[in-house]
Design an enzyme around this catalytic site. Structure first.
Site, short mmCIF file in Angstrom:
data_model
loop_
_atom_site.label_atom_id
_atom_site.label_comp_id
_atom_site.label_asym_id
_atom_site.label_seq_id
_atom_site.Cartn_x
_atom_site.Cartn_y
_atom_site.Cartn_z
N LYS A 41 81.65 115.75 61.45
CA LYS A 41 81.72 116.70 62.56
C LYS A 41 82.13 115.95 63.71
O LYS A 41 82.01 114.50 63.74
CB LYS A 41 80.45 117.38 62.66
CG LYS A 41 79.27 116.74 63.37
CD LYS A 41 77.91 117.33 63.39
CE LYS A 41 76.81 116.61 63.72
NZ LYS A 41 75.43 117.20 63.69
N ARG A 139 66.26 125.67 66.87
CA ARG A 139 67.71 125.98 67.40
C ARG A 139 68.20 126.97 66.91
O ARG A 139 68.56 127.97 67.48
CB ARG A 139 68.37 124.32 67.19
CG ARG A 139 69.80 124.39 67.59
CD ARG A 139 70.42 123.04 67.76
NE ARG A 139 70.45 122.68 66.31
CZ ARG A 139 71.01 121.35 65.79
NH1 ARG A 139 71.55 120.51 66.68
NH2 ARG A 139 71.05 120.87 64.55
N HIS A 168 66.49 121.31 59.21
CA HIS A 168 66.73 120.03 60.07
C HIS A 168 65.53 119.84 60.76
O HIS A 168 65.25 120.72 61.46
CB HIS A 168 68.08 120.55 61.00
CG HIS A 168 68.87 119.41 61.70
ND1 HIS A 168 69.15 118.11 60.87
CD2 HIS A 168 68.99 119.08 63.01
CE1 HIS A 168 69.88 117.30 61.84
NE2 HIS A 168 69.92 117.85 62.81
N ARG A 224 72.17 114.43 54.21
CA ARG A 224 73.18 114.61 55.02
C ARG A 224 72.93 113.43 56.04
O ARG A 224 72.30 113.26 56.74
CB ARG A 224 72.98 115.77 55.93
CG ARG A 224 72.95 117.10 54.92
CD ARG A 224 72.80 118.16 56.09
NE ARG A 224 71.79 118.26 57.08
CZ ARG A 224 70.36 118.81 56.99
NH1 ARG A 224 70.12 119.45 55.91
NH2 ARG A 224 69.85 118.84 57.90
N CYS A 315 88.06 103.81 86.42
CA CYS A 315 88.86 104.94 86.63
C CYS A 315 89.15 105.73 85.25
O CYS A 315 88.62 105.64 84.45
CB CYS A 315 90.24 104.49 87.05
SG CYS A 315 90.18 103.50 88.39
N MET A 316 89.94 106.79 85.72
CA MET A 316 90.18 107.65 84.34
C MET A 316 90.87 106.84 83.40
O MET A 316 90.44 107.20 82.19
CB MET A 316 90.86 108.98 84.60
CG MET A 316 91.30 110.01 83.88
SD MET A 316 92.21 111.15 84.10
CE MET A 316 91.37 112.16 85.41
N ASP A 317 91.79 106.13 83.58
CA ASP A 317 92.52 105.54 82.51
C ASP A 317 92.52 104.00 82.63
O ASP A 317 93.17 103.31 81.72
CB ASP A 317 93.98 105.80 82.50
CG ASP A 317 94.13 107.36 83.00
OD1 ASP A 317 93.75 108.24 82.06
OD2 ASP A 317 94.50 107.68 84.01
C1 LIG Z 1 74.50 116.50 62.96
C2 LIG Z 1 73.79 116.76 61.74
C3 LIG Z 1 73.30 115.96 60.89
C4 LIG Z 1 73.41 114.35 60.83
O1 LIG Z 1 72.56 113.76 61.65
P1 LIG Z 1 72.46 112.35 61.98
O2 LIG Z 1 71.16 112.21 62.82
O3 LIG Z 1 73.69 111.86 62.50
O4 LIG Z 1 72.37 111.75 60.58
C5 LIG Z 1 72.67 116.24 59.69
N1 LIG Z 1 72.16 117.79 59.68
C6 LIG Z 1 72.52 118.43 60.53
C7 LIG Z 1 72.13 120.21 60.61
C8 LIG Z 1 73.50 118.28 61.67
O5 LIG Z 1 73.75 119.06 62.70
#
Ligand SMILES: *Cc1c(COP(=O)(O)O)cnc(C)c1O
Length: 384
Positions: A41, A139, A168, A224, A315-317
């Site tokens: 992501k 969440r 999570h 994950r 600065c920005m750049d």
């Molecule tokens: C972003 C995310 C992860 C990865 O988390 P890390 O701490 O970067 O390993 C895993 N599961 C879910 C649902 C997430 O949103």
């Protein structure tokens, strides 16, 4: 060391060998059974989604995870055929894209589940989904006490396939494991109750990077990997617990050098004044590239292995750093004068010195995750 890209003298170098190493270390850690899901992501935490996805899939990951439908479309349109899991429930209006591009959504509401099932059925498809369970982070997700009833409610739908169940953790990276253990035991109890009730769980998963590094009870069918895929630690709690290699370093070349007189100011607001006998060197990287403005006058850069002070407002750049002219830095390794075209390291190693995303994050009271994402905004990426 990479070459600067053709059109800009500031760049992010991404070491794909480090990504490969981190996936392999993870495989060694979790054993043969769990699948590895590469979380790509936010443009792979700023590292470039497509390149990271290909490298991770090629070194042992078999699933990709994303946060927005657009991220999934981009991967599919670049030829990625691996399963893509969207980690949240998108708006109902995105369903045609999910079906067309074979993106597996997470489900957290009945309305979305029914809409997905109906549209899939109308298209002659069966849409897979993962059920997101809230075990305490509060969440998103179906409350862990309501999961079985929820699944029974939608089980009739021939357009839906329950392919996975996951949760999570809010505190997997905290030194105190009290809350983590509560979430984990709620999840384990739910999975056992589902099996007892004859409800298929599909692929069971809950481990983010911190869980993967710290808690083998969290492996189940898949882990994950997010931040650790990129060689970064989820927090200082995991330092030394896994051999990770950071993939991202940030570089720039000097575009301008001057020797302003004593008392002359530098950059917006002239908050820095030259003490005299210093060079002020400019590099073409700024806050629009993720170099956060709050680092002004605080951050360091590496020049020919020396640690030098950034000065004046970022600065920005562009931003500037100070190079003492007759420096007493070290007689053995004196600081040579700075020239236009010389390379500066903002994040990374040079001549035995090192500036890490973690050090910069500490200065800003934030986390390496946020800074890596920021450096992904505009900097060109060079893959090595
Ligand atoms: C972003 C995310 C992860 C990865 O988390 P890390 O701490 O970067 O390993 C895993 N599961 C879910 C649902 C997430 O949103």
């Amino acid at each position: 060391m990479s070459e600067a890209p053709l059109t800009r003298d500031a760049w992010a170098e991404i070491d794909l060998g480090a990504i490969r190493h981190n996936v392999k270390e993870t495989r060694a850690r979790v054993g043969r059974k769990p699948m590895i899901c590469a979380v790509v992501k936010a443009n792979a935490y700023g590292h470039g989604a497509l390149e990271v996805a290909r490298t991770a899939l090629d070194s042992g990951a078999s699933v990709l995870a994303i946060a927005t439908v657009d991220e999934g479309i981009q991967l599919r349109d670049s030829g990625i055929t691996a399963p893509i899991l969207l980690l949240s429930e998108p708006p109902v209006s995105s369903i045609p894209f999910l079906l067309e591009k074979s993106i597996t959504p997470s489900i957290t509401t009945l309305d979305f589940a029914l809409a997905l099932g109906e549209q899939a059925d109308r298209a002659g498809l069966v849409a897979p989904y993962h059920l997101k369970v809230n075990t305490g982070m509060n969440r998103i997700g179906i409350h862990y006490t309501e999961v079985i009833e929820f699944l029974k409610t939608i089980a009739f739908h021939r357009g839906l396939k329950h392919e996975g169940t996951f949760t999570h953790f809010a505190t997997a990276d905290a030194s105190d494991d009290w809350d983590f253990k509560i979430q984990l035991s709620r999840f384990i109890e739910l999975i056992e109750a589902m099996r007892l009730a004859g409800v298929d769980t599909g692929i069971v998963h809950c481990a983010n990077s911190a869980t993967t590094i710290r808690y083998a009870q969290g492996y189940f069918d898949m882990v994950r990997l997010g931040v650790s895929l990129y060689g970064l630690h989820p927090s200082s709690v995991t330092y030394g617990k896994m051999n990770l290699k950071p993939a991202m370093s940030i570089h720039a070349k000097v575009t301008h050098v001057a020797e302003p007189a004593v008392g002359e100011g530098v950059s917006y607001g002239l908050i820095y004044r030259s003490p005299g006998n210093v060079q002020i060197a400019t590099i073409p990287i700024g806050y629009a590239d993720g170099l956060r403005r709050n680092l002004s006058d605080k951050m360091k850069v590496l020049y020919k292995g020396h640690i030098l002070q950034q000065v004046g407002r970022i600065c920005m750049d562009q931003c500037m750093f100070e190079a003492p002219l007759s420096s007493g830095l070290s007689r053995l390794n004196p600081l040579p004068p700075v020239n236009v075209g010389d390379e500066v390291v903002i994040i990374g190693e040079q001549g035995g010195n090192k500036i890490t995303l973690d050090m910069m994050a500490d200065q800003l009271d934030t986390i390496n995750y946020e800074l890596a994402c920021g450096f992904g905004m505009r900097l060109p990426r060079v893959y090595v």
